[in-house]
Design a protein around this motif. Structure first.
Motif, PDB file in Angstrom:
ATOM      1  N   ILE A  72      76.388  51.510  21.064  1.00  0.00           N
ATOM      2  CA  ILE A  72      77.766  51.982  21.057  1.00  0.00           C
ATOM      3  C   ILE A  72      78.661  50.786  20.770  1.00  0.00           C
ATOM      4  N   THR A  73      79.580  50.946  19.846  1.00  0.00           N
ATOM      5  CA  THR A  73      80.514  49.885  19.505  1.00  0.00           C
ATOM      6  C   THR A  73      81.819  50.118  20.252  1.00  0.00           C
ATOM      7  N   ILE A 103      77.313  47.848  23.043  1.00  0.00           N
ATOM      8  CA  ILE A 103      76.687  48.294  24.284  1.00  0.00           C
ATOM      9  C   ILE A 103      75.356  48.945  23.937  1.00  0.00           C
ATOM     10  N   ASN A 104      74.283  48.451  24.531  1.00  0.00           N
ATOM     11  CA  ASN A 104      72.947  48.991  24.258  1.00  0.00           C
ATOM     12  C   ASN A 104      72.645  50.174  25.167  1.00  0.00           C
ATOM     13  N   LYS A 109      80.604  49.932  33.629  1.00  0.00           N
ATOM     14  CA  LYS A 109      79.761  48.911  32.989  1.00  0.00           C
ATOM     15  C   LYS A 109      80.606  47.713  32.554  1.00  0.00           C
ATOM     16  N   LEU A 110      81.760  47.959  31.965  1.00  0.00           N
ATOM     17  CA  LEU A 110      82.637  46.881  31.533  1.00  0.00           C
ATOM     18  C   LEU A 110      83.171  46.090  32.723  1.00  0.00           C
ATOM     19  N   GLU A 111      83.409  46.781  33.811  1.00  0.00           N
ATOM     20  CA  GLU A 111      83.871  46.101  35.023  1.00  0.00           C
ATOM     21  C   GLU A 111      82.779  45.185  35.581  1.00  0.00           C
ATOM     22  N   LYS A 112      81.561  45.690  35.671  1.00  0.00           N
ATOM     23  CA  LYS A 112      80.461  44.912  36.237  1.00  0.00           C
ATOM     24  C   LYS A 112      80.025  43.765  35.344  1.00  0.00           C
ATOM     25  N   GLU A 113      79.902  44.021  34.048  1.00  0.00           N
ATOM     26  CA  GLU A 113      79.345  43.018  33.143  1.00  0.00           C
ATOM     27  C   GLU A 113      80.372  42.045  32.566  1.00  0.00           C
TER      28      GLU A 113
END
Length: 77
Positions: free
Chosen positions: A2-3, A21-22, A34-38
């Motif tokens: 995902i882009t 995002i894989n 996911k964006l918050e964690k990574e």
């Protein structure tokens, strides 16, 4: 994959204008988490999210090959 396309101050925060995002499938809410964690993204920021150029809600599903845009509010005058 995902882009995720980033605009305005989000480019500075993430250090790029695009993320890959894989994942094969996830909801908008899961992407935010996911964006918050990574990446340490603060979800409290008001941003609009679009999937393939159509605005999306938290329960909408993003699939592999989709382009997601994080669009911060625009002000002017």
């Amino acid at each position: 994959m995902i882009t995720v396309l980033l605009f305005a101050h989000l480019q500075e925060q993430f250090g790029t204008d695009k993320l890959t995002i894989n994942e094969t499938e996830l909801t908008v809410a899961a992407l935010k988490e996911k964006l918050e964690k990574e990446y340490g993204w603060n979800q409290g920021q008001r941003v609009m999210i679009a999937i393939n150029e159509e605005y999306a809600m938290d329960d909408d599903v993003i699939k592999a090959g989709d382009a997601v845009a994080l669009i911060p509010p625009v002000s002017g005058g």
